[in-house]
Design a protein around this motif. Structure first.
Motif, short mmCIF file in Angstrom:
data_model
loop_
_atom_site.label_atom_id
_atom_site.label_comp_id
_atom_site.label_asym_id
_atom_site.label_seq_id
_atom_site.Cartn_x
_atom_site.Cartn_y
_atom_site.Cartn_z
N VAL A 132 0.88 -1.17 0.00
CA VAL A 132 0.00 0.00 0.00
C VAL A 132 0.91 1.22 0.00
CG1 VAL A 132 -1.82 1.27 1.21
CG2 VAL A 132 -1.76 -1.24 1.31
N TYR A 133 0.89 1.97 -1.09
CA TYR A 133 1.80 3.11 -1.24
C TYR A 133 1.02 4.41 -1.26
CZ TYR A 133 5.19 6.34 -3.33
OH TYR A 133 6.00 7.41 -3.58
N GLY A 145 -6.11 13.60 6.09
CA GLY A 145 -5.49 13.36 4.80
C GLY A 145 -4.94 11.95 4.69
N VAL A 146 -4.27 11.49 5.73
CA VAL A 146 -3.71 10.14 5.72
C VAL A 146 -4.81 9.08 5.66
CG1 VAL A 146 -2.49 8.44 7.15
CG2 VAL A 146 -1.53 10.71 6.82
N CYS A 147 -5.89 9.29 6.43
CA CYS A 147 -7.00 8.34 6.40
C CYS A 147 -7.60 8.24 5.00
CB CYS A 147 -8.09 8.76 7.39
SG CYS A 147 -7.60 8.63 9.12
N ARG A 148 -7.76 9.38 4.36
CA ARG A 148 -8.33 9.39 3.00
C ARG A 148 -7.37 8.75 2.00
NH1 ARG A 148 -12.90 12.29 2.48
NH2 ARG A 148 -13.47 13.68 4.21
N ALA A 149 -6.08 9.01 2.15
CA ALA A 149 -5.09 8.44 1.23
C ALA A 149 -5.05 6.92 1.36
CB ALA A 149 -3.71 9.03 1.52
N LEU A 150 -5.11 6.41 2.59
CA LEU A 150 -5.13 4.96 2.79
C LEU A 150 -6.41 4.34 2.22
CD1 LEU A 150 -3.73 4.72 6.44
CD2 LEU A 150 -2.60 3.90 4.36
N ALA A 151 -7.53 5.01 2.46
CA ALA A 151 -8.81 4.51 1.94
C ALA A 151 -8.79 4.46 0.42
CB ALA A 151 -9.95 5.39 2.44
N LYS A 152 -8.25 5.49 -0.20
CA LYS A 152 -8.17 5.52 -1.66
C LYS A 152 -7.25 4.42 -2.19
CE LYS A 152 -7.12 8.56 -5.57
NZ LYS A 152 -6.66 9.93 -5.96
#
Length: 316
Positions: A132-133, A145-152
């Motif tokens: 997961v990058y 922002g991090v939560c959204r980036a991981l979810a995406k």
């Protein structure tokens, strides 16, 4: 008054679309809201400003031609493959593997432009289903922002708050041994680092182990975490295993030989090595070399002139 259309430009645009770029994508690149305007222009039935569309297309194709000309000219001087292994990028690759297998937090940090991201990109290409990058920017490095980036990255949709997103992230990661790579980690805020750190913790209720979390960035991220006197970072620091620091001074002559295969002259190689080992690093050495290629002078003096013009280590 009947509108006039540039037939030659229409044909060129049709050929460009048929070669693999959709009308929707081309419209986006031109700054259009939708592709219907471009479609109607191609069919000579556009009710809007024809001249505006045609000027945008002409400008776009001029830029494309210039980029293709530069790429064609530079091709003989570039490495034959996209990824060139260097001592640093290979160390990054192996460090990410360690992080994954040991399900720990690790920090790979150091100078910009030395190959950290290249090593991470290689790992992602070779291990896409177990990686997961995400890459941070100042505007995305908050907890949200991090939560959204991981979810995406995990293709999680329908979750609108960070608690739900992270619950689903943990569910998707549980038992998978995926490794989470966070590039440009120096931008991360403390709550975001804490959230990422927690992904490496095992689930006490089920005994399911956590996942490796690899933070990559400049040394600011490690310097912040290393501050043991700061209680807020204590939990993170004690969980960091095998941190690695990368300095441009570690770049070897063989690294530079691999990155610049067309350079055979030792003096030219010495100039590029000097730049690569300085605070400017590999990235700037590559920029200097390709600019010299554009100027048709990759000699030792040609490289020095470009470096001096760019205000890069003019003492070389």
């Amino acid at each position: 008054m009947e509108k006039r259309y540039n037939k030659e430009l229409q044909e060129r645009t049709r050929a460009y679309v048929e070669a693999g770029t959709s009308q929707a994508e081309l419209s986006r690149r031109l700054g259009m809201n939708n592709s219907s305007s471009l479609s109607r222009w191609l069919n000579s039935s556009y009710n809007g400003d024809v001249e505006k569309i045609e000027k945008a297309l002409e400008e776009y194709f001029r830029a494309q031609e210039a980029a293709e000309e530069i790429a064609e000219k530079a091709a003989p001087y570039r490495p034959a493959v996209d990824y060139v292994p260097t001592s640093i990028s290979e160390d990054v690759f192996q460090s990410i593997r360690y992080c994954q297998l040991h399900r720990c937090v690790t920090v790979l940090h150091g100078d910009a432009g030395v190959g950290k991201t290249k090593g991470a990109e290689k790992f992602l290409r070779e291990n896409p289903s177990s990686t997961v990058y995400i890459s941070m920017t100042p505007s995305t490095a908050s907890l949200n922002g991090v939560c959204r980036a991981l979810a995406k990255a995990l293709k999680i949709g329908g979750k609108h708050n960070r608690m739900d997103m992270m619950e689903e992230v943990r569910t998707r990661l549980a038992g998978t041994n995926k490794v989470v790579i966070v590039d440009e980690a120096q931008h991360l805020k403390l709550p975001a680092i804490e959230e990422l750190r927690s992904l490496s913790d095992p689930d006490i209720a089920t005994g399911t182990p956590g996942n490796g979390v690899c933070l990559i960035g400049n040394s600011e991220v490690y310097d912040r975490i290393r501050g043991k006197a700061q209680a807020e970072f204590a939990q993170i620091f004690t969980r960091v295993k095998m941190p690695r620091q990368y300095r441009s001074s570690r770049i070897t002559k063989e690294d530079v030989r691999s990155l610049f295969p067309a350079v055979n002259d030792e003096k030219e190689l010495a100039v590029l090595l000097g730049v690569a080992r300085s605070v400017y690093s590999i990235r700037t050495a590559q920029d200097i070399y390709m600019k010299a290629v554009e100027l048709n002078d990759t000699s030792c003096e040609g490289l020095r002139r470009v470096a001096k013009a760019l205000q890069v280590n003019p003492a070389l």
